[in-house]
Design an enzyme around this catalytic site. Structure first.
Site, PDB file in Angstrom:
ATOM      1  N   GLY B  46      50.694  44.678  44.499  1.00  0.00           N
ATOM      2  CA  GLY B  46      52.199  44.215  45.805  1.00  0.00           C
ATOM      3  C   GLY B  46      53.495  44.407  45.673  1.00  0.00           C
ATOM      4  CB  ILE B  71      49.750  38.259  38.660  1.00  0.00           C
ATOM      5  CG1 ILE B  71      48.178  38.408  37.893  1.00  0.00           C
ATOM      6  CG2 ILE B  71      50.539  38.776  37.801  1.00  0.00           C
ATOM      7  CD1 ILE B  71      48.166  38.197  36.460  1.00  0.00           C
ATOM      8  CB  CYS B 130      52.460  35.445  50.145  1.00  0.00           C
ATOM      9  SG  CYS B 130      51.833  37.816  49.547  1.00  0.00           S
ATOM     10  N   GLY B 244      34.485  41.278  43.856  1.00  0.00           N
ATOM     11  CA  GLY B 244      33.118  41.503  43.025  1.00  0.00           C
ATOM     12  C   GLY B 244      32.373  42.523  42.723  1.00  0.00           C
TER      13      GLY B 244
HETATM   14  C1  FMN Z   1      44.782  40.202  37.916  1.00  0.00           C
HETATM   15  C2  FMN Z   1      45.245  40.902  39.592  1.00  0.00           C
HETATM   16  C3  FMN Z   1      46.876  41.031  40.664  1.00  0.00           C
HETATM   17  C4  FMN Z   1      46.051  41.160  42.200  1.00  0.00           C
HETATM   18  N1  FMN Z   1      47.162  40.915  42.765  1.00  0.00           N
HETATM   19  C5  FMN Z   1      46.977  41.624  43.588  1.00  0.00           C
HETATM   20  C6  FMN Z   1      48.051  41.938  44.401  1.00  0.00           C
HETATM   21  O1  FMN Z   1      48.810  41.568  43.915  1.00  0.00           O
HETATM   22  N2  FMN Z   1      47.603  42.054  45.857  1.00  0.00           N
HETATM   23  C7  FMN Z   1      46.868  41.869  47.106  1.00  0.00           C
HETATM   24  O2  FMN Z   1      46.351  42.217  48.228  1.00  0.00           O
HETATM   25  N3  FMN Z   1      45.424  41.850  45.711  1.00  0.00           N
HETATM   26  C8  FMN Z   1      45.501  41.063  44.527  1.00  0.00           C
HETATM   27  N4  FMN Z   1      44.156  40.856  43.864  1.00  0.00           N
HETATM   28  C9  FMN Z   1      42.893  40.494  44.539  1.00  0.00           C
HETATM   29  C10 FMN Z   1      42.122  42.271  44.152  1.00  0.00           C
HETATM   30  O3  FMN Z   1      42.546  43.377  44.823  1.00  0.00           O
HETATM   31  C11 FMN Z   1      41.037  41.789  45.152  1.00  0.00           C
HETATM   32  O4  FMN Z   1      40.755  41.964  46.380  1.00  0.00           O
HETATM   33  C12 FMN Z   1      40.665  40.628  44.148  1.00  0.00           C
HETATM   34  O5  FMN Z   1      40.671  40.414  42.599  1.00  0.00           O
HETATM   35  C13 FMN Z   1      38.339  40.388  44.327  1.00  0.00           C
HETATM   36  O6  FMN Z   1      38.265  42.023  44.441  1.00  0.00           O
HETATM   37  P1  FMN Z   1      36.876  41.711  43.024  1.00  0.00           P
HETATM   38  O7  FMN Z   1      36.450  41.310  42.050  1.00  0.00           O
HETATM   39  O8  FMN Z   1      36.686  43.310  42.895  1.00  0.00           O
HETATM   40  O9  FMN Z   1      38.378  41.983  41.606  1.00  0.00           O
HETATM   41  C14 FMN Z   1      44.978  40.770  42.411  1.00  0.00           C
HETATM   42  C15 FMN Z   1      43.456  40.903  41.580  1.00  0.00           C
HETATM   43  C16 FMN Z   1      43.603  40.028  40.461  1.00  0.00           C
HETATM   44  C17 FMN Z   1      42.433  40.202  39.033  1.00  0.00           C
END
Ligand code: FMN
Ligand code: FAD
Ligand code: FAD
Ligand code: FMN
Ligand code: FES
Ligand code: FES
Lengths: 268, 305, 305, 268
Positions: B46, B71, B130, B244
């Site tokens: 982002g 973060i 946000c 997930g």
């Molecule tokens: C370390 C970390 C940083 C993330 N930063 C962002 C971000 O900057 N913008 C955003 O829209 N989602 C962010 N997310 C969310 C992920 O894009 C994703 O939607 C979320 O982790 C669920 O998917 P997953 O279980 O496959 O990780 C972040 C997730 C993690 C774990």
């Protein structure tokens, strides 16, 4: 691609050997791992068979035999769930390992004191080995006496070894940092618990000695992507940055770059 | 041979597997470990108008089959993003999606406007989770009015395909989905992390510097799957699933439920090769079950009873 | 020796560990495997005015560190509950809480009124996550108006301590918590299962007969922990935590965050001895950290920074 | 307490033996397990070391040595994640086992045909062993030939054994239910996949033979508490109930109690 990135990779290693080196501490040999490794670099090691523990664990590369038949040794202290599970994993099991990661930092100095607190020896050992000529002494302190093998390994480095234990079961009785006050060196590299690092910083700052420390932080990626492993920095010493990344900018930092107060508050 | 490609909003993805925002940094950090050219695309970290320093550490905590992150959307800011980060991806042959964050509606819109002029991002994904500093810190995406405002402003600022990444923590996601579409979203990403918390009982303190964090990883997959199912019934725009997924089975499940694309995030930390393996597994599944085009999997769930 | 007892709403629990509703059946099913007399108490399976047959199978699915259930609140109904189930617990020396479910406000109130006359249940826990048949099937607990109605009606029907078990799937739990208290709740159980889904990609169908189910188990613990934290800041009544606790560490975390009692559910399926072990571990923790009374752990979290 | 409940318990068993009995099928010996076991009863077996797989797996008690030095044998087919993990678990590992569960149902009849389809032999074997005098024959069908040991075990029962394989690698070529049409019996007890059970029901209903089946359902508790293991029943044959619980009321049911249409629709 950045040449450092070319050196790293994803390995499906087998645990080929395991031995105890101290209380709750064991050494694990993993192969194949063909990349070059510089001191204080680390690998991200998966916990095999544990679908509930997602994150790989950052572990220093304790020793390395690079090349085609390459292998690495890691030193692991059974601390929490993951390292305990790793300890229980039998030889022959496959483990996913990514690395080597971390900035291979050059430590300037001709008489470098290497300070290792407990499991911090995992990182310090390879530095001493790769820089033997420039090491004034290796200081190794632990809460209690470890197994003979670790002291033998340190002795074989050919650099003077200073030993202390908190309980007096071997060497000087008390914190290893007390020995450091008598050290004759132009730089210090320390690896160990946060309180030890801060103590080293205070001693060296007072004596005008350049000091470096290898820092720990919870990590997810290990490659600078997730921004998870932040450590508070003094912006004026860190190109204006409030945080540095342990995996990308470290794990070794000049100690005067760290904002110790915010670091302590974080309780990492 | 199965046709793995998927086209949404006029963008062709070579396959439906993307890396989620915040996982892949600015697209180069995983070099040598995860080959994004084998994937449909990558959503970058982002980006905000000014650089953000992020939250106080610790920023991560592991939880059963999941993880928390706080973060705080640390990022280099728009200028460095345009001047350094996007140019570094010039040779990277995969679809690049930018992810947009802000503290005010104006900030969101400014970032969209600036990115609109750059030719590389194929689409803009707006992260509406946000905290809204103009409204006591409540996430834009959990209030119908602020969601409308932020999406409308972004829509006005760009002609690129606009994806809105919804927050999962709402009573019923359907009206939020409909609102985002009415305000101009071309596609919906479902969903972001789930608000959660961890405590260290020895220090008696929250683990995270920010106290609260977002839960991601396999633990949340069943929740995300239902949200995709609900959203797919509520709107007609394409859906991008996030939450997930760890392998081809999850990708297939998301697609059957109505997702056109599947983002993988947290799994990169446990297995950087997982997205590529998911592409292979997806192809095998489609082949085995007689789907000549994976796009036909989208919404192909057979209802119960 | 640490004093493990906790008193809320005038009820003394010998320790803060309870078994959650729907896990312990009517209190006798786990005989020989889990000794409820070692625990603070047991919440019985939800009871409705008439018997409910429950949902079509499959009713269960395993998920990463969690599970889905769509039992559909199968229960014997009020008459059999009063005539057979409660009498069978006569010799059981532990606090018994009844759990109340309904499809209409009147049904809830009728069950509360009938239970009010029985001397055994020490408290009534109202499950407001049931679909409201008079309002297109939306759960009572996800709408402020229907929540007010159902809690007020139950309050009017009983003088016993009234616990309201909140739904986790709302944008912000604080106003729901405040609403329940305003309508007469003496304590809040935080929270029920999270709506979720599973798909069998081979049959291309939902796994559960009911398509959607509720997610429970360790996967949801970080979500429940945050909800307890938010609720504890929003209201002054005691909080009973529910969601993913598997051992003493989770119980301590829930208590530090503001819970007076901790319910354990899903963990009984993996380890029926877990609640008893949690009591032992909790006592050891309190001893080790100098808490002479576990009640002092409630809300003893030290804030960050 | 209900005397049946007194017999059951929670055991921390060790895997003392493991051997293969067929394709993907292995036998595991677990001790200690001191309770009495009746045919078709089952145990809930935890998957050791896998924090991500919460639920115990229901597995028939294949054989048993009760008493102080008691042990049980289970027959496991590596089907999904949990049973595959169990297959990979080495001898010596500790496994949490709860049981025995299930209604120990009496099957009336003097010439009982026992029908086992594939892993269904896990439940049928003990029934044949405990009721040898009343068994007309044991019918065992599988997709392909299993290892010799399983046929030896069946032979040692001292009851006639009829064998079929879908691929003709041993015995009659085709479904085991075809052999059943020639059976001379006054009752049938079947254990196997849903389609086989339904086929047995049709054959026996046509012939006016009482038939019983051992049914499967996803379980969480195994003790009747969670109401998860529902199987659709004909209310008029099940004291008005729409569903019966496999763990509490079964796993063996008279086949005419089952609502086969709703059962099929559930796709259990
Ligand atoms: C370390 C970390 C940083 C993330 N930063 C962002 C971000 O900057 N913008 C955003 O829209 N989602 C962010 N997310 C969310 C992920 O894009 C994703 O939607 C979320 O982790 C669920 O998917 P997953 O279980 O496959 O990780 C972040 C997730 C993690 C774990
Ligand atoms: C660069 C670096 C090098 C390291 N080298 C070694 C080494 O060579 N040998 C060794 O034994 N240990 C080393 N550590 C510490 C080691 O990573 C932790 O002890 C380990 O991650 C703890 O995992 P766990 O599963 O036992 O604990 P848990 O508490 O169950 O872990 C939960 C999560 O927190 C993280 N975590 C917990 N404690 C730490 C910590 N102290 N540092 C970083 N992450 C933590 C884990 O990685 C995991 O993601 C190093 C840490 C870093 C950052
Ligand atoms: C009373 C009874 C006795 C059984 N006896 C045996 C036996 O002796 N040997 C044997 O190999 N198998 C037996 N089964 C089937 C066995 O329980 C399943 O094969 C096993 O649970 C599948 O688990 P998994 O982890 O391999 O599959 P997964 O699909 O990963 O399991 C996911 C979840 O679904 C459940 N599940 C999946 N398939 C089944 C099924 N067919 N029946 C019940 N639950 C299922 C699992 O228990 C688990 O909770 C029996 C089932 C029942 C109900
Ligand atoms: C099989 C099953 C049945 C349940 N039945 C009920 C119920 O009847 N009434 C209720 O209020 N909650 C019910 N619940 C929810 C639990 O009481 C508990 O709130 C939830 O499972 C989260 O806690 P856990 O993760 O410790 O299981 C049920 C949960 C499960 C798994
Ligand atoms: S661990 Fe991801 S940025 Fe350092
Ligand atoms: S498995 Fe819980 S009622 Fe049968």
């Amino acid at each position: 691609m950045d040449p450092r990135k070319k050196n790293r990779g994803l390995y499906e290693c087998e645990i080929t050997e395991k031995r105890r080196l101290g209380p709750g501490v064991f050494e694990m040999t993993l192969a194949p791992f063909t990349a070059d490794v510089r001191a204080f670099q680390f690998a991200m090691v998966g916990i095999p068979g544990r679908g509930d523990l997602l994150l790989k664990r950052p572990l220093c590369l304790f020793d390395t035999t690079p090349g085609k038949e390459g292998e690495i040794k890691i030193l692991v202290k059974a601390a929490g769930e993951g390292t305990k599970a790793l300890k229980a994993t039998p030889v022959g099991t496959r483990v996913e390992v990514a690395g080597p990661f971390g900035e291979p930092r050059d430590i300037p100095g001709e008489h470098i004191a290497v300070v290792a607190g407990g499991i911090g020896v995992a990182g310090s050992y390879l530095f001493a080995k790769q820089n033997a000529q420039r090491i004034s002494a290796v200081y190794f302190g632990s809460t209690t006496r470890w197994d003979d093998e670790i002291y033998k390994l340190l002795e074989e480095l050919g650099t003077p070894a200073r030993i202390a234990t908190d309980d007096g079961t071997l060497g000087r009785h008390g914190p290893i940092t007390e020995l450091l006050t008598e050290a004759d060196c132009d730089a210090v590299v320390a690896c160990g618990p946060p309180a030890m690092l801060e103590r080293v910083y205070k001693i060296t700052a007072g004596a005008g000695i350049r000091a470096y420390g290898s820092f720990e932080a919870r990590m997810a990626c290990g490659v600078g992507a997730c921004r998870g492993c932040a450590i508070p920095a003094k912006p004026e010493k860190a190109s204006g940055k409030e945080y540095l990344m342990v995996c990308e900018d470290g794990p070794v930092f000049a100690m005067d770059v760290i904002d110790w107060e915010r670091y302590r508050a974080a309780g990492i | 041979m199965t046709n793995l490609s998927i086209t949404i909003n006029g963008i062709e993805f070579r396959n439906p597997i993307l890396v989620a925002s915040g996982i892949a940094g600015y697209g180069t950090e995983w070099d040598g470990l995860c080959d994004f050219e084998k994937l449909g695309g990558v959503v970058l970290k982002g980006v905000s108008r000014e650089p953000w320093a992020g939250n106080a550490p610790p920023r991560l905590a592991e939880t059963p089959s999941g993880m928390l992150n706080a973060i705080g959307l640390e990022n280099v800011g728009l200028d460095a993003f345009l001047d350094e980060k996007l140019p570094a991806l010039e040779g990277l042959d995969t679809v690049i999606v930018a992810n947009v964050v802000g503290r005010t509606v104006a900030e969101y819109a400014d970032v969209c406007e600036a990115l609109d002029k750059h030719d590389r991002p194929a689409a803009l994904e707006v992260n509406v989770s946000c905290p809204n500093v103009e409204s006591s810190g409540i996430a834009f995406g959990t209030n119908i009015n602020t969601l409308t405002e932020v999406v409308s402003a972004c829509r006005a600022a760009t002609g690129k395909p606009l994806w809105v990444k919804l927050s999962p923590g709402v009573s019923d996601i359907a009206p939020f989905a409909a609102t985002a579409v009415d305000a101009g979203a071309d596609a919906l990403t479902v969903a972001n992390t789930i608000p959660a918390m961890a405590i260290d009982v020895e220090s008696r303190r929250p683990v995270l510097g920010n106290t609260y964090g977002g839960l991601s990883g396999p633990a949340v997959f069943p929740v995300a799957l239902r949200l995709v199912h609900v959203t797919a019934h509520a709107v007609d725009v394409p859906i991008i699933a996030s939450g997930g997924a760890v392998g081809w089975r999850d990708a297939v499940a998301f697609m059957l439920t109505g997702a056109s694309l599947v983002q993988m995030g947290t799994v990169l930390f446990s297995a950087p090769a997982a997205p590529e393996a998911a592409v292979t597994g997806l192809a095998e599944y489609a082949e085995r079950t007689g789907f000549k085009e994976v796009s036909k999997l989208v919404g192909a769930l057979i209802n119960k009873g």
